[in-house]
Design a protein around this motif. Structure first.
Motif: not given
Length: 204
Positions: A28-30, A45-47, A54-57
């Motif tokens: 997803t980041a890529r 934004a990534l989460a 958000k905690g996972t990220v």
């Protein structure tokens, strides 16, 4: 920026769900990096894009720079495999000087291609280069210098200085415009500069 060192022995086992989350977040980041550029890639934004909490990220990356460090580390492993076991002159089988020249040229190409990620991976709360491990560049350069006949030179410090000469211009001194508008020309000039430097420094 090459903090990752290929592990010796079996790596620590990672839970299946953690593996899935890591791979999903990196993919997803890529996608976001390709679509929006590094400036728009944030933890929140990534989460949201990955549809994860958000905690996972935050647990996975720690900081925004950690996202880019993870992306860089993933690609570093493939680069390191070529250095440690690929075809000569980058891999084993060539003279130490030829390997050192080839390593610098390949490293320049890698950093030019990863310039956005590499710069965003710098964490202001950590020393530069970020991380606690000795950079692979420094270790590899020191090994190759040790295989040459350089007299009474301080090979440890020489390896530090050559590592800085290789990474520093791309990450700290060249502007984004210089690397973007004429990337191919800049890459060849930097690579040739590395070759000229190494041939002079390592002259017997």
């Amino acid at each position: 920026m090459d903090r990752t060192v290929l592990p010796v022995g079996a790596p620590r086992a990672e839970r299946a769900d953690a593996v899935r989350n890591r791979l999903h977040l990196l993919a997803t980041a890529r996608e976001m990096l390709s679509e929006q550029g590094a400036d728009r890639l944030t933890m929140d934004a990534l989460a949201e894009r990955a549809d994860l909490g958000k905690g996972t990220v935050f647990r996975r990356f720690g900081t925004r720079a950690g996202i880019f460090q993870a992306l860089l580390d993933h690609d570093e492993r493939a680069f390191q495999e070529q250095v440690l076991g690929g075809l000569p002159p980058l891999g084993p089988g060539a003279t130490p000087l030829d390997r050192l020249i080839a390593y610098g040229r390949a490293r320049v190409g890698f950093l030019v291609g990863h310039r956005e990620i590499a710069r965003a991976a710098l964490d202001g709360s950590q020393p530069v280069p970020a991380g606690a491990e000795t950079p692979l560049s420094q270790m590899h350069i020191r090994m190759l210098l040790g295989q040459m006949h350089l007299g009474a030179a301080d090979l440890d410090m020489l390896a530090v200085q050559l590592t800085a000469a290789l990474d520093g211009p791309l990450l700290l001194y060249l502007s984004a415009a210089e690397l973007t508008e004429a990337a191919t020309r800049s890459e060849e000039r930097i690579a040739q500069g590395w070759q000229d430097l190494v041939q002079r420094v390592c002259r017997s």
